[in-house]
Design a protein around this motif. Structure first.
Motif, short mmCIF file in Angstrom:
data_model
loop_
_atom_site.label_atom_id
_atom_site.label_comp_id
_atom_site.label_asym_id
_atom_site.label_seq_id
_atom_site.Cartn_x
_atom_site.Cartn_y
_atom_site.Cartn_z
N GLU B 142 -74.14 -77.04 16.76
CA GLU B 142 -75.66 -77.11 16.63
C GLU B 142 -76.59 -76.35 17.51
N GLY B 143 -75.73 -75.73 18.55
CA GLY B 143 -76.69 -75.21 19.73
C GLY B 143 -76.99 -76.11 21.08
N ASP B 144 -77.39 -75.42 21.72
CA ASP B 144 -78.00 -76.21 23.17
C ASP B 144 -79.05 -77.08 22.91
N ARG B 145 -79.48 -78.03 23.89
CA ARG B 145 -80.76 -78.84 23.55
C ARG B 145 -81.84 -78.30 22.72
N ASN B 146 -82.55 -77.25 23.16
CA ASN B 146 -83.55 -77.16 22.05
C ASN B 146 -83.30 -76.89 20.78
N ALA B 147 -82.19 -76.08 20.11
CA ALA B 147 -81.95 -75.87 19.00
C ALA B 147 -81.60 -77.15 18.40
N ARG B 148 -80.94 -78.21 19.06
CA ARG B 148 -80.48 -79.52 18.54
C ARG B 148 -81.80 -80.26 18.28
N MET B 149 -82.63 -80.18 19.15
CA MET B 149 -84.08 -80.91 18.99
C MET B 149 -84.87 -80.56 17.68
N LYS B 150 -84.76 -79.11 17.58
CA LYS B 150 -85.48 -78.46 16.19
C LYS B 150 -84.68 -79.01 15.16
N LEU B 151 -83.50 -78.96 15.27
CA LEU B 151 -82.55 -79.10 13.90
C LEU B 151 -82.90 -80.51 13.64
N ASP B 152 -82.88 -81.63 14.79
CA ASP B 152 -83.19 -82.94 14.54
C ASP B 152 -84.37 -83.26 13.87
N ALA B 153 -85.36 -82.67 14.27
CA ALA B 153 -86.72 -82.78 13.84
C ALA B 153 -87.06 -82.12 12.46
N GLY B 154 -86.54 -81.24 12.25
CA GLY B 154 -86.55 -80.28 10.98
C GLY B 154 -86.21 -81.07 9.67
N PRO B 155 -86.69 -80.62 8.69
CA PRO B 155 -86.15 -81.21 7.29
C PRO B 155 -84.74 -80.91 6.98
N TRP B 156 -84.21 -81.68 5.99
CA TRP B 156 -82.83 -81.60 5.58
C TRP B 156 -82.87 -80.44 4.67
N THR B 157 -81.99 -79.38 5.17
CA THR B 157 -81.86 -78.33 4.54
C THR B 157 -80.52 -78.09 4.25
N ALA B 158 -80.17 -77.03 3.44
CA ALA B 158 -78.45 -77.02 3.34
C ALA B 158 -78.00 -76.70 4.72
#
Lengths: 287, 519
Positions: B142-158
């Motif tokens: 998922e990537g490091d901290r920022n990428a993970r936070m962004k992914l977690d906050a983002g909508p459920w995409t494919a």
């Protein structure tokens, strides 16, 4: 309760009951708890359908799975019997000395015979087969009828002085109280006692030997070593079924006690008797 | 009726009143630890490699064990009750070695904790190691901290679904490997791994793998720091083992406060300013989600990643490292006294520095000498004594043993020649992986002779009996003493067993019973 009471401090309604000013809060149960509770109810209903549960007038519902604890036990017993089957048939087809020579078979027979001994034999011979007065010790090396496995098997099969078995082992010591005088009894008792120990009055020994030669040698032999053909005991050894010493010997000369052992084959069957013979033979005195 | 004190009421406040009610369990806040780099991070990689390497691979080390046990260097053979550890073989009655090792582990924990603090929690605890491993997977996918936070906050995409699924799948594979590795210590590993995949392994193997997969996945992947904070008793126990000379991860606020992101502006205004630039790097890397600048906290596992993070920032700013460092409480207190002018002012970092900006001579620094103190000497002493005792016992232990059970019913048997016979069950323990011939002899008991049931050994004072490797041999032995040699109703004598090849021997003192009047 129409007028709901709210607890001031927590703001939670109470059950309405009051004990000395103490009220019970009416907190709801935790949701996970309630769900678990309902799940157990559903589970219980399914369970009583699947397994035997509801008592009826004469039996109970059988359940859709066809499970029965009696069947479980029956199957386990059958499986246990089947597991023993190979040994049982080997015991059946082999002679006791062959069984005793085979390590695995001997162990099986000793275990099975030991169990049978605990049920049928300890009443007379004691839990360690140590016997007591009138009941032979099966651990020692003195055998009235022989200590080979086959001879032990014969004794167990047909018993001793067991009237209803035609092949039973028979030995009969006459009651010499009616045949010889009291003096002669004292003399012969002193002589017999002297063969394996000290006596009080050594002057009785010489006449006692004479009495013995006239009355006893037919069964007990010239040297008083006994005879297994008739089950006549060896009078020179240290083992006395009815007690050692002149008094006990005199009592046995005057009016002998003659123990009876039942024939066991009718009750236990050939296989169990064989196992018992191997067990008794293994106690340490077998020949 | 009123009390005489006329007490009408007290000003009180409930601890958790309806108005301000808070649950006792705080809902979890998601933590996205940033990747750290530095000396401590390198040390953690090293510890992780070694510990996981041992765990996953040790069961596969071969070691010739003969025909009676799988050829494994480390094996817990529960079915036969034998523990094998390289050349050491432990029988059930020698289990005290394991107890001794546990005591050593306990004292070792005292020693390590009183010197370098919660090193167990930070570096060696399985929870720490596996969480670290799971975080490696998470970062790789998922990537490091920022990428993970962004992914977690983002909508459920494919893409999010794919990333999450692959992350959990890898976690589960690690969990299964962890559970799988465990069972190989209890059986022949190559055989078991074959059985495992063909569906023929024993049910307990599958259950163990399933349970350990579930716990590894749940604890390492889902619960992480909550295990340390809520479930683990060690933080409470370890906290009690620390004293003012123990090393702990410490934010040195005597040089860091007052913190400011705009140091130059503050300095220009003539106000004191500390080394801390409030960049939050230490918070971002913390796997426990705490701010070390709040002081010592129970949640801190002293993994020291905040030290790495802060040192990196200090390097960039051209300041000395060690704003967050391992420090003892006594050193910290001394420096704090210095920075606050004996407690009379708030922290002023200029107090600990000389005019040219270097630390003054009065600043206390850690020295290795400080961890050697009476307490640590005592721990080291106890630890070494137990260790030496176990080692001595291990090197001198018997590999041949005899145990004897006297027949109790009957206690003795009179034989036809008047001699007395006693029965014994003699157990010979051959605790080496080679077959040997053991000579059993009786000592004492004049004139007595032995016979063995089921063996055609002539009666005598001794006999030799072959015993298989690593096995216990049980013999039924009859001891007979002639009537004229019997002395008393209970005589003692010895069963002596000896291996003529290795001269190892053992003895057992047994009793010989006889009637009051023999013959």
């Amino acid at each position: 309760m129409s007028d709901e009471h709210i607890d001031e401090i927590s703001g939670v309604s109470t059950t309405g009951h009051e004990w000395d000013g103490i009220r019970e809060l009416n907190n709801p149960l935790p949701r996970w708890w309630v769900i678990t509770f309902y799940v157990t109810i559903v589970w219980a209903i399914g369970y009583t359908i699947a397994y035997p549960a509801w008592p009826l007038l004469h039996s109970a519902t059988t359940g859709v799975l066809g499970y029965s604890s009696r069947n479980e036990v029956r199957n386990e017993l059958t499986a246990a019997e089947a597991a023993k089957g190979k040994y049982i048939s080997a015991v059946e087809s082999k002679s006791v000395s062959e069984i005793a020579a085979d390590d695995g078979l001997r162990e099986f027979a000793i275990a099975a015979g030991g169990a049978a001994f605990k049920v049928n034999c300890v009443q007379c011979h004691g839990s360690g087969a140590q016997g007591s007065k009138g009941f032979p010790n099966l651990n020692d090396d003195d055998w009235l009828w022989g200590g080979k496995a086959e001879q032990i098997q014969q004794t167990i099969t047909h018993g001793i002085r067991f009237a209803s078995d035609p092949d039973t082992r028979l030995s009969e010591m006459p009651a010499f109280g009616d045949i010889i005088t009291a003096d002669q009894i004292a003399q012969v008792s002193a002589y017999v006692a002297s063969l394996s120990g000290k006596v009080r009055d050594a002057s009785l020994i010489q006449p006692g030997a004479k009495v013995f030669a006239e009355n006893c040698v037919a069964c007990h032999g010239d040297n008083a070593k006994g005879n297994r053909e008739f089950g006549a005991p060896d009078l020179t050894d240290a083992i006395w079924l009815y007690g050692s010493g002149e008094t006990a010997i005199a009592a046995q000369v005057r009016a002998p006690k003659q123990g009876v052992m039942p024939a066991w084959v009718g009750r236990l069957g050939e296989i169990k008797v064989k196992e018992l013979a191997v067990y008794v033979h293994s106690l340490g005195g077998g020949e | 009726m009123r009390d005489k004190t006329q007490l009408t009421g007290l000003e009180t406040e409930t601890v958790n009143s309806a108005k301000t009610r808070k649950p006792l369990y705080a809902a979890r806040q998601k933590i996205f630890p940033k990747r750290a780099s530095g000396n401590f991070r390198r040390f953690k990689w090293l510890v992780m490699t070694i510990t996981l390497g041992i765990y996953y691979l040790a069961a596969w080390l071969p070691w010739a064990r003969g025909p009676f046990a799988p050829d494994q260097a480390v094996l817990l053979d529960l079915a036969n009750r034998r523990f094998y550890f390289f050349f050491i073989e432990i029988w059930p009655q020698e289990f005290f070695y394991v107890a001794g090792l546990l005591v050593m582990a306990g004292v070792g924990l005292f020693l390590i904790t009183s010197t370098v603090g919660r090193a167990w929690c930070g570096y060696a605890c399985p929870q720490t190691v596996w969480v670290d491993l799971f975080l490696v997977v998470e970062r790789a996918i998922e990537g490091d901290r920022n990428a993970r936070m962004k992914l977690d906050a983002g909508p459920w995409t494919a893409r999010k679904l794919m990333l999450r699924l692959s992350k959990h799948a890898v976690w589960l594979v690690i969990g299964a490997a962890t559970g799988g590795a465990w069972i190989f210590y209890f059986a022949d590993a190559p055989t078991l791994v074959g059985e495992l995949f063909t569906g023929t392994a024993p049910p307990v193997a599958y259950i163990t793998v399933a349970v350990l997969t579930a716990t590894t996945y749940t604890f390492g992947g889902l619960m992480r720091e909550q295990v340390c904070t809520y479930m683990c008793p060690w933080p409470r126990i370890q906290a009690a083992m620390l004293d003012e000379s123990s090393l702990t991860v410490t934010y040195n606020d005597w040089r860091g406060e007052p913190r400011s992101r705009h140091a130059k502006k503050v300095l220009a205004a003539g106000l004191p300013v500390g080394d801390c630039v409030d960049c939050n790097a230490c918070v971002a890397v913390c796997p426990m989600g705490i701010d070390i600048r709040d002081g010592q906290q129970m949640e801190c596992i002293t993994c020291a990643l905040c030290i790495d993070a802060c040192d990196g920032v200090m390097d960039k700013l051209g300041k000395e490292r060690g704003l967050i460092s391992y420090a003892t409480l006594s050193d910290y207190n001394a420096n704090m006294m210095l920075a606050t002018a004996g407690g009379s002012s708030s922290v002023n970092p200029s107090q600990v520095r000389t005019a040219d900006g270097l630390f003054s001579d009065k600043v206390a620094h850690f020295h290795i000498r400080k961890i050697f103190r009476p307490r640590t000497y005592v721990y080291m002493g106890i630890w070494s004594l137990i260790g030496l005792g176990l080692l001595y016992s291990l090197l001198t232990r018997d590999r041949l043993e005899v145990n004897v059970l006297h027949d109790r019913n009957p206690q003795f048997v009179t034989l036809s020649d008047g001699s007395i016979r006693n029965g014994y069950t003699v157990k010979l323990l051959n605790m080496i992986p080679e077959p040997r011939t053991i000579v059993v002899a009786i000592q004492g008991l004049q004139g007595a002779e032995m016979s063995v049931v089921g063996d055609d050994i002539p009666e005598g004072r001794s006999f030799a009996i072959p015993v298989e490797p690593d096995r216990l041999k049980m013999l039924k032995v009859f001891v007979r003493q002639p009537a004229d040699q019997i002395q008393g109703t209970a005589q003692t004598f010895k069963f002596r067993v000896e291996d003529k090849a290795s001269f190892e021997a053992d003895e057992y003192t047994a009793t010989f019973n006889a009637p009051e009047t023999a013959r």
